[in-house]
Enzyme design. Structure first.
Site: not given
Length: 313
Positions: A21, A24, A63, A70, A164, A168, A178, A288
């Protein structure tokens, strides 16, 4: 619960993903640094590749460009030839799959450390995609021990209905990292340092495993995702209430039936209507809102892993 799967031979190829993203920034900055000077992340006998997963989103500071990278590492997106006008992230997913996969194949990278930030008060969090992997349970146990007394939580996302297709997941052993809270598009030195330490400890563990160090049987407390909870909404779909102050920043803390979770604009408190105590995570996560998720509920579960070294039968 007892883990069943793990590595029986040394791990040779590890990738460190930043910028899955693009806004980040801790992972972006670290990966770019390691691309220029990788001495910090090199380990004897390991090929370690720092990699910017979504360079266009990083350049734009968003993002993603067209869709969430992701979420598109599934057979439907990876297994078909895409037309020229396909979403950028779908094309990029296929490139990543070719470079680091194939997903589920013997030639896939052994480990991918996928670095993320969250705006929620999650602290240091490791994301586990299956409860049946001795190697990762042992790795996470080792990382938690190294970080102590700073807490490090493990988020287990193995429920089929909520799982999901992560970036990775092309690796044999996918590791989500995270760290927060950190606003999107912002860098904080303390958050950067925590992420950096996690990566270092993960690479140390892999090196020790490859050298044949014995890791005794262990147990690991994890938080298994149970449900994604949306905001209360009006008939037109707009948000009708905000996270209650009593819940804000209370990630990983017990949430009991009847506890406040939302507050309407006219001051009405909406309580948690569950029938048992849960542990909320990703509370009020900025990314989100578009996904209709105010927070996720989890339950505490203890996983166990057998003793492990690279010569284990």
């Amino acid at each position: 619960m007892t883990a069943l799967l793990g590595a029986k031979s040394p791990l040779r190829r590890v990738a460190i993903f930043g910028g899955t993203h693009g806004n980040e920034l801790s992972g972006v900055l670290l990966v770019k640094h390691w691309e220029e000077d990788g001495a910090e992340v090199q380990r004897t006998g390991l090929q370690v590749k720092p990699f910017i997963a979504n360079p266009r989103a990083v350049q734009k500071g968003s993002r993603y460009i067209d869709c969430d990278l992701n979420r598109v590492f599934d057979p439907a997106h990876l297994g078909e030839e895409m037309p020229e006008n396909s979403p950028y992230e779908v094309v990029r997913a296929q490139e990543i799959h070719r470079l680091f996969g194939p997903k589920g194949g013997k030639d896939a990278y052994d480990v991918i450390l996928d670095l993320h930030n969250t705006t929620a008060n999650m602290g240091c969090t490791l994301i586990l995609e299956t409860s049946k992997n001795d190697l990762l349970i042992q790795m996470f146990h080792y990382i938690k021990s190294c970080l102590a007394p700073r807490p490090c939580f493990v988020y287990l996302i193995d429920r089929p209905s909520l799982k999901y297709a992560t970036t990775r997941s092309v690796a044999k052993h996918p590791v989500g990292v995270e760290v927060g809270p950190q606003p999107q598009g912002v860098l904080r030195a303390d958050i950067l340092d925590q992420m950096r330490r996690i990566v270092g400890h993960a690479l140390d563990f892999i090196q020790y495993f490859n050298e044949g160090r014995e890791f005794p049987a262990c147990s690991l407390e994890v938080y298994r995702v149970m449900e994604k909870v949306d905001y209360p909404r009006k008939e037109n779909g707009e948000i009708a209430a905000v996270i209650h102050p009593s819940l804000q920043d209370q990630d990983w803390k017990p949430l009991n039936p009847g506890d406040p979770v939302f507050l309407t604009l006219d001051g009405k408190t909406i309580p948690f209507d569950g029938d048992s105590t849960v542990y909320p995570v990703f509370v009020n996560e900025a990314a989100y809102y578009e996904k209709g998720e105010a927070f996720a509920t989890t339950l505490k579960v203890t996983l166990t892993a057998r003793s492990l070294n690279s010569s284990s039968p």
